[in-house]
Design a protein around this motif. Structure first.
Motif, PDB file in Angstrom:
ATOM      1  N   HIS A  25       0.765  -1.275   0.040  1.00  0.00           N
ATOM      2  CA  HIS A  25       0.179  -0.161  -0.014  1.00  0.00           C
ATOM      3  C   HIS A  25       1.247   0.898   0.112  1.00  0.00           C
ATOM      4  O   HIS A  25       0.562   1.773  -0.847  1.00  0.00           O
ATOM      5  CB  HIS A  25      -1.069  -0.339   1.180  1.00  0.00           C
ATOM      6  CG  HIS A  25      -2.341  -1.104   0.890  1.00  0.00           C
ATOM      7  ND1 HIS A  25      -3.238  -0.167   0.273  1.00  0.00           N
ATOM      8  CD2 HIS A  25      -2.214  -2.042   1.674  1.00  0.00           C
ATOM      9  CE1 HIS A  25      -3.975  -1.356   0.249  1.00  0.00           C
ATOM     10  NE2 HIS A  25      -3.526  -2.110   0.539  1.00  0.00           N
ATOM     11  N   ALA A  28       2.173   1.812  -3.118  1.00  0.00           N
ATOM     12  CA  ALA A  28       1.343   2.428  -4.207  1.00  0.00           C
ATOM     13  C   ALA A  28       0.403   3.828  -4.134  1.00  0.00           C
ATOM     14  O   ALA A  28       0.125   4.593  -4.761  1.00  0.00           O
ATOM     15  CB  ALA A  28      -0.117   1.328  -4.236  1.00  0.00           C
ATOM     16  N   TRP A  29       0.906   4.228  -3.112  1.00  0.00           N
ATOM     17  CA  TRP A  29       0.490   5.280  -2.141  1.00  0.00           C
ATOM     18  C   TRP A  29       1.944   6.187  -2.754  1.00  0.00           C
ATOM     19  O   TRP A  29       1.018   7.348  -3.465  1.00  0.00           O
ATOM     20  CB  TRP A  29       0.550   5.577  -0.740  1.00  0.00           C
ATOM     21  CG  TRP A  29      -0.142   6.742  -0.561  1.00  0.00           C
ATOM     22  CD1 TRP A  29      -0.053   8.101  -0.290  1.00  0.00           C
ATOM     23  CD2 TRP A  29      -1.969   7.221  -0.122  1.00  0.00           C
ATOM     24  NE1 TRP A  29      -0.879   8.734  -0.107  1.00  0.00           N
ATOM     25  CE2 TRP A  29      -1.731   8.202   0.483  1.00  0.00           C
ATOM     26  CE3 TRP A  29      -2.784   5.922  -0.025  1.00  0.00           C
ATOM     27  CZ2 TRP A  29      -3.031   8.637   0.725  1.00  0.00           C
ATOM     28  CZ3 TRP A  29      -3.939   6.406   0.662  1.00  0.00           C
ATOM     29  CH2 TRP A  29      -4.166   7.895   0.395  1.00  0.00           C
ATOM     30  N   GLY A  32       1.509   6.882  -6.653  1.00  0.00           N
ATOM     31  CA  GLY A  32       0.275   7.624  -7.265  1.00  0.00           C
ATOM     32  C   GLY A  32       0.564   9.325  -7.027  1.00  0.00           C
ATOM     33  O   GLY A  32       0.433  10.186  -7.363  1.00  0.00           O
ATOM     34  N   ILE A  33       1.458   9.225  -5.905  1.00  0.00           N
ATOM     35  CA  ILE A  33       1.344  11.044  -5.868  1.00  0.00           C
ATOM     36  C   ILE A  33       2.818  11.293  -6.047  1.00  0.00           C
ATOM     37  O   ILE A  33       2.486  12.269  -6.985  1.00  0.00           O
ATOM     38  CB  ILE A  33       2.605  11.138  -3.999  1.00  0.00           C
ATOM     39  CG1 ILE A  33       1.127  10.786  -3.323  1.00  0.00           C
ATOM     40  CG2 ILE A  33       2.829  12.252  -3.996  1.00  0.00           C
ATOM     41  CD1 ILE A  33       0.561  11.851  -2.438  1.00  0.00           C
ATOM     42  N   ILE A  37      -1.336  12.579  -8.147  1.00  0.00           N
ATOM     43  CA  ILE A  37      -2.554  12.278  -7.688  1.00  0.00           C
ATOM     44  C   ILE A  37      -2.757  12.669  -6.276  1.00  0.00           C
ATOM     45  O   ILE A  37      -1.675  12.416  -5.621  1.00  0.00           O
ATOM     46  CB  ILE A  37      -3.239  11.293  -8.005  1.00  0.00           C
ATOM     47  CG1 ILE A  37      -3.122  10.172  -9.263  1.00  0.00           C
ATOM     48  CG2 ILE A  37      -4.349  10.816  -7.122  1.00  0.00           C
ATOM     49  CD1 ILE A  37      -3.195   9.141  -9.124  1.00  0.00           C
ATOM     50  N   GLU A  38      -3.434  13.295  -5.959  1.00  0.00           N
ATOM     51  CA  GLU A  38      -3.793  14.061  -4.494  1.00  0.00           C
ATOM     52  C   GLU A  38      -3.604  12.597  -3.326  1.00  0.00           C
ATOM     53  O   GLU A  38      -4.977  11.693  -3.863  1.00  0.00           O
ATOM     54  CB  GLU A  38      -5.140  14.603  -4.397  1.00  0.00           C
ATOM     55  CG  GLU A  38      -4.464  16.187  -4.849  1.00  0.00           C
ATOM     56  CD  GLU A  38      -5.120  16.495  -6.831  1.00  0.00           C
ATOM     57  OE1 GLU A  38      -5.892  14.791  -6.920  1.00  0.00           O
ATOM     58  OE2 GLU A  38      -4.702  16.920  -7.249  1.00  0.00           O
ATOM     59  N   SER A  39      -3.245  13.093  -1.759  1.00  0.00           N
ATOM     60  CA  SER A  39      -3.667  11.897  -1.310  1.00  0.00           C
ATOM     61  C   SER A  39      -4.683  11.962  -0.657  1.00  0.00           C
ATOM     62  O   SER A  39      -6.027  10.742  -0.762  1.00  0.00           O
ATOM     63  CB  SER A  39      -2.919  12.621   0.070  1.00  0.00           C
ATOM     64  OG  SER A  39      -1.530  12.530  -0.182  1.00  0.00           O
ATOM     65  N   LEU A  42      -6.389   9.864  -3.370  1.00  0.00           N
ATOM     66  CA  LEU A  42      -5.693   7.819  -3.303  1.00  0.00           C
ATOM     67  C   LEU A  42      -6.519   7.613  -1.532  1.00  0.00           C
ATOM     68  O   LEU A  42      -6.847   6.119  -1.730  1.00  0.00           O
ATOM     69  CB  LEU A  42      -4.828   8.358  -3.060  1.00  0.00           C
ATOM     70  CG  LEU A  42      -3.126   8.238  -3.834  1.00  0.00           C
ATOM     71  CD1 LEU A  42      -2.515   9.129  -3.402  1.00  0.00           C
ATOM     72  CD2 LEU A  42      -3.709   6.980  -5.127  1.00  0.00           C
ATOM     73  N   THR A  45     -10.061   6.487  -3.000  1.00  0.00           N
ATOM     74  CA  THR A  45     -10.659   5.382  -3.046  1.00  0.00           C
ATOM     75  C   THR A  45      -9.965   4.182  -2.817  1.00  0.00           C
ATOM     76  O   THR A  45     -10.545   3.100  -3.129  1.00  0.00           O
ATOM     77  CB  THR A  45      -9.737   5.735  -5.002  1.00  0.00           C
ATOM     78  OG1 THR A  45      -8.270   5.649  -4.924  1.00  0.00           O
ATOM     79  CG2 THR A  45     -10.270   6.912  -6.123  1.00  0.00           C
ATOM     80  N   ALA A  46      -9.135   4.474  -2.082  1.00  0.00           N
ATOM     81  CA  ALA A  46      -8.569   2.964  -0.789  1.00  0.00           C
ATOM     82  C   ALA A  46      -9.298   2.313  -0.220  1.00  0.00           C
ATOM     83  O   ALA A  46      -9.778   1.772  -0.443  1.00  0.00           O
ATOM     84  CB  ALA A  46      -7.298   3.293  -0.519  1.00  0.00           C
TER      85      ALA A  46
END
Length: 86
Positions: A25, A28-29, A32-33, A37-39, A42, A45-46
């Motif tokens: 995780h 992947a986070w 994304g960052i 992609i904004e926290s 993320l 969607t998580a």
């Protein structure tokens, strides 16, 4: 091999699986960052993905119980980034 009771061995295995899942995780986070992609997106969607899977596996009542438990944990400050352990 370790000579542990089955329940202790199961707990160790579960803890290791949770640690590996956390690492996946986090990776992947971070990906994304780095892709912009904004926290908040993320996180939303998580949570949606997790709740969809819990409803699929265990039903809506279980998912609602889990949400209630998470709410209590939030209220007690378990997820604060800067918690102070007393």
């Amino acid at each position: 091999m370790l000579d542990l009771p089955k329940n202790e061995l199961d707990e160790i295995i579960q803890a290791e699986k949770k640690q590996v899942a956390l690492e996946y995780h986090n990776e992947a986070w971070a990906d994304g960052i780095s892709e912009g992609i904004e926290s908040e997106i993320l996180a939303e969607t998580a949570l949606a993905t997790a709740m969809t899977e819990l409803v699929r596996l265990y039903g809506e009542d279980h998912a609602i119980d889990m949400i209630d438990g998470l709410r209590r944990r939030v209220e007690f400050g378990e997820f604060r980034a800067n918690q102070t352990i007393q």
